[in-house]
Scaffold this motif. Structure first.
Motif, PDB file in Angstrom:
ATOM      1  N   ILE A 249      58.693 127.613  76.824  1.00 50.29           N
ATOM      2  CA  ILE A 249      57.102 127.105  76.770  1.00 50.29           C
ATOM      3  C   ILE A 249      56.466 127.992  77.637  1.00 50.29           C
ATOM      4  N   GLN A 250      57.012 128.236  78.965  1.00 50.79           N
ATOM      5  CA  GLN A 250      56.373 129.223  79.791  1.00 50.79           C
ATOM      6  C   GLN A 250      56.143 130.624  79.140  1.00 50.79           C
ATOM      7  N   HIS A 251      57.048 130.963  78.624  1.00 54.54           N
ATOM      8  CA  HIS A 251      57.217 132.559  78.019  1.00 54.54           C
ATOM      9  C   HIS A 251      55.751 132.398  77.038  1.00 54.54           C
ATOM     10  N   LEU A 252      55.730 131.411  76.137  1.00 53.44           N
ATOM     11  CA  LEU A 252      54.650 131.308  75.173  1.00 53.44           C
ATOM     12  C   LEU A 252      53.170 131.399  75.918  1.00 53.44           C
ATOM     13  N   MET A 253      53.196 130.493  77.205  1.00 53.62           N
ATOM     14  CA  MET A 253      51.892 130.532  77.746  1.00 53.62           C
ATOM     15  C   MET A 253      51.703 131.785  78.420  1.00 53.62           C
ATOM     16  N   ASP A 254      52.633 132.638  78.988  1.00 56.19           N
ATOM     17  CA  ASP A 254      52.554 134.061  79.627  1.00 56.19           C
ATOM     18  C   ASP A 254      52.135 135.017  78.503  1.00 56.19           C
ATOM     19  N   SER A 255      52.598 134.884  77.434  1.00 59.26           N
ATOM     20  CA  SER A 255      52.418 135.827  76.408  1.00 59.26           C
ATOM     21  C   SER A 255      51.176 135.724  75.557  1.00 59.26           C
ATOM     22  N   ASN A 256      50.534 134.584  75.692  1.00 65.47           N
ATOM     23  CA  ASN A 256      49.498 134.343  74.965  1.00 65.47           C
ATOM     24  C   ASN A 256      47.951 134.921  75.650  1.00 65.47           C
ATOM     25  N   ARG A 528      47.258 140.526  78.460  1.00 66.70           N
ATOM     26  CA  ARG A 528      46.899 142.035  78.806  1.00 66.70           C
ATOM     27  C   ARG A 528      46.327 142.256  80.318  1.00 66.70           C
ATOM     28  N   TYR A 529      45.701 141.422  80.805  1.00 71.10           N
ATOM     29  CA  TYR A 529      45.321 141.347  82.272  1.00 71.10           C
ATOM     30  C   TYR A 529      46.345 141.360  82.964  1.00 71.10           C
ATOM     31  N   ARG A 530      47.301 140.674  82.834  1.00 70.63           N
ATOM     32  CA  ARG A 530      48.484 140.375  83.818  1.00 70.63           C
ATOM     33  C   ARG A 530      49.367 141.876  83.802  1.00 70.63           C
ATOM     34  N   MET A 531      49.599 142.233  82.677  1.00 70.97           N
ATOM     35  CA  MET A 531      49.956 143.652  82.371  1.00 70.97           C
ATOM     36  C   MET A 531      49.406 144.738  83.334  1.00 70.97           C
ATOM     37  N   ILE A 532      47.958 144.697  83.129  1.00 68.01           N
ATOM     38  CA  ILE A 532      47.127 145.632  83.862  1.00 68.01           C
ATOM     39  C   ILE A 532      47.153 145.580  85.424  1.00 68.01           C
ATOM     40  N   CYS A 533      47.315 144.350  85.928  1.00 69.40           N
ATOM     41  CA  CYS A 533      47.519 143.987  87.309  1.00 69.40           C
ATOM     42  C   CYS A 533      48.899 144.500  87.850  1.00 69.40           C
ATOM     43  N   ALA A 534      49.909 144.091  86.953  1.00 68.41           N
ATOM     44  CA  ALA A 534      51.241 144.641  87.500  1.00 68.41           C
ATOM     45  C   ALA A 534      51.290 146.101  87.620  1.00 68.41           C
ATOM     46  N   GLU A 535      50.808 146.667  86.432  1.00 72.65           N
ATOM     47  CA  GLU A 535      50.856 148.332  86.615  1.00 72.65           C
ATOM     48  C   GLU A 535      50.120 148.890  87.742  1.00 72.65           C
TER      49      GLU A 535
END
Ligand code: FAD
Ligand code: NAP
Length: 548
Positions: A249-256, A528-535
């Motif tokens: 469930i969390q994976h789905l939340m995080d990838s949405n 997408r935002y999560r990815m930008i912040c991580a990068e």
């Protein structure tokens, strides 16, 4: 996450008891988790300052009848503690306000957070001292505190908007705003109640108020789309399923893009036959909830696709509401479906079939004044005992600008944001070192299931501070060019959707007279935002200046 095992409380040692490593403003979902991360994971000295007399934020203040979340309970919660996820049991698909408040109180107790929170303390001003690299914070009571890091967890929807309608002071009855609801409750029995506003709040409150009021008059300015919530108690099977499958469930939340745990169907509303489209909408309507939006992938990016959803909802209103004139006012939409935050409801449209409920169309007949007897519109006067303002909030920037925040050389946040909010990643403003804004404008925040956005911000900030301490760095500050670039990205992301087409939306600040019309949240999606912040972090905090 990367954490430091320990840290010294250097600021406190130098400055005495009012000096902390970090000050956090607000004790809702954001402030509580930020406190836990900084105090218990990094070992910092931390103080939370909270205007309310208890924890909970939104769920402390919004106690109006019918208040419940629109995110499904199993996703409207923290995910950072596996034990907590196993321990806590939600009772309903969308729990009511008291249950969510109980949850947040449980968090405060379980993680022993209260001892670091000062309640009944509203922050009035915050000033950065460049030479000392410290934030000086002043409360309304005149207390002064200092900290190296200042973190705002003030919420996006915590500044109630009571419209400045002439004559309010003369009203002979009682008025209340839903976001400042009296703790002892409000008894509507036998009363003539007027409710102004038909956003998510008004749409939740009207059916419940109508159950006891002698008469409820709903004043609608902009017709809003609503889809049934289909609330119900959670079955033992569902509760077990959630506990056993939470990582998926969390994976789905995080990838949405939106932080919810439902799949957005990979099909266009225009690629199916009209019959199939209606059948799919019917199924989504029966299922209920915000996931109606996910019936097709293009509902918030294609106007022709969106028109099909709008027409379906219009047809439902006509089907439910018996009076055709009332149905026409309720479905006289001026914006695409979901271009404003779409409400979900329990019997909202059905409520207009009750003999004690009537609707006033403010577009045709605007409010001109509040009188001692009630509400006067251009063409009529409505005699009322009570007025409920379900008129929303000075969203996103409001709670931050209520504080006189000054950065380097006295630079006022109000001046930097004169034409609308500007920042980098929604996290920092150039000129304001060591100030972080949880779910600030320019981040996905209100376009996302918020606990997901909150956990991501809190963890990013925590990791950043841990990194600074590990590297012996004292200061982090967004660079002006990075800020300019991010503002462009925020605008581009909004313009790629239909969201800016809703001219009266609070996403644009349009609900507050004089507020700049700028689309405030980042609409490019949470994943997408999560990815930008991580990068950005992995790239050595690109776009930020870090110094010793
Ligand atoms: C009625 C309602 C229902 C909602 N339902 C959902 C939902 O279903 N799903 C969803 O994702 N989101 C929902 N939201 C959004 C909700 O705000 C977030 O989900 C979440 O609760 C925000 O938590 P927060 O801690 O960031 O902010 P808040 O909960 O708003 O907490 C901020 C706190 O900061 C304090 N504060 C502000 N300024 C100061 C100051 N100057 N000094 C001291 N203290 C200050 C306030 O008193 C408040 O307690 C809803 C919002 C409302 C109003
Ligand atoms: N369960 C949930 O998830 C839930 C519940 C409640 C709130 N929320 C969150 O909080 C946000 C705000 O919701 P909200 O309903 O409180 O506020 P809102 O969406 O801003 O709605 C306010 C309503 O008041 C009307 N209004 C404002 N000023 C007015 C005036 N001067 N005269 C007449 N009408 C006026 C608005 O009309 P216009 O549209 O014409 O401006 C609108 O209908 C939601 O969008 C959502 O994010 C969530």
């Amino acid at each position: 996450m990367r954490v430091l095992a320990n840290s010294s409380s250097d600021a406190r040692q130098i400055r005495g008891p009012a000096a902390f490593d970090a000050l956090i403003i607000g004790a809702g979902f954001s402030g509580l988790y930020q406190l836990f991360c900084l105090r218990d994971r990094l070992g910092l000295s931390v103080q939370v300052l909270e205007a309310g007399e208890g924890v909970g934020g939104t769920w402390y203040w919004n106690r109006y009848p019918g208040a419940r979340c629109d995110s499904e309970s199993h996703t409207y919660c923290y995910t950072f503690s596996k034990e907590l996820l196993q321990e806590w049991e939600w009772t309903e698909r969308y729990p009511e306000q008291p249950e969510i408040l109980r949850y947040l109180n449980h968090i405060a107790d379980r993680f022993d957070l209260r001892r670091s929170i000062r309640f009944g303390t509203r922050v009035k001003a915050a000033r950065y001292d460049t030479a000392a690299n410290l934030w000086h914070v002043t409360t309304e009571q005149g207390e002064r505190l200092t900290a190296k890091f200042l973190i705002t967890a003030v919420g996006c929807l915590s500044t109630a908007n009571v419209p400045n309608i002439p004559g309010l002071d003369s009203f002979g009855g009682r008025w209340v705003h839903t976001g400042q609801w009296p703790h002892e409750g409000v008894d509507f029995t036998g009363k003539r109640v007027g409710m102004i506003g038909t956003g998510s709040t008004g749409i939740q409150a009207a059916p419940v108020i109508a159950q006891t009021a002698a008469h409820l008059t709903v004043f609608q300015r902009t017709a809003n789309y609503s889809v049934p919530a289909r609330n119900a108690p959670l079955t033992p099977e569902f509760k077990r399923y959630v506990k056993e499958n939470f990582s998926e469930i969390q994976h789905l939340m995080d990838s949405n893009p939106n932080g919810h745990a439902w799949l957005i169907q990979d099909r266009s509303a225009l690629d199916v036959s009209p019959e199939e489209r209606v059948a799919l909408y019917e199924a989504a309507w029966r299922k209920g909830g915000l996931q109606f939006r996910a019936t097709f992938r293009d509902l918030v990016v294609s106007k022709p696709a969106n028109d099909t959803a709008a027409e379906f909802i219009r047809s439902k209103i006509r089907e439910i509401v018996k009076d055709t004139a009332t149905a026409a006012i309720l479905s006289d939409f001026d914006h695409p479906y979901a271009a404003k935050r779409p409400p979900i409801d329990t019997d909202y449209y059905e409520t207009f079939n009750r003999p004690n409920v009537s609707l006033v169309n403010l577009r045709a007949n605007p409010i001109v004044a509040i009188t001692s007897a009630g509400v006067r519109t251009r063409d009529a006067e409505y005699r009322l005992d009570m007025i409920v303002f379900a008129t929303g909030f000075d969203a996103l920037t409001g709670p931050l600008l209520r504080i006189d925040i000054r950065g380097r050389d006295g630079l006022a946040l109000a001046d930097v944001w004169h034409g609308g909010p500007r920042n980098y990643l929604g996290l920092q403003v150039a000129g304001f070192p060591n100030l972080f804004t949880i779910t600030g404008p320019g981040s996905p925040s209100v376009l996302c299931n918020m606990p997901v956005a909150i956990e991501q911000h809190v963890e990013w900030i925590t990791n950043c501070i841990a990194h600074m301490r590990a590297e012996g760095l004292a200061r982090i500050e967004a660079q002006p060019e990075a800020m300019d670039g991010w503002v462009e990205q925020v605008n581009a992301a909004a313009n790629a959707t239909l969201l800016p087409l809703a001219k009266s939306s609070w996403y644009l600040g349009a609900n507050i007279p004089g507020k700049p019309r700028v689309f405030m949240p980042y609409a490019g999606g949470m994943a997408r935002y999560r990815m930008i912040c991580a990068e950005v972090a992995a790239g050595g905090y690109r776009g930020f200046a870090l110094s010793r």
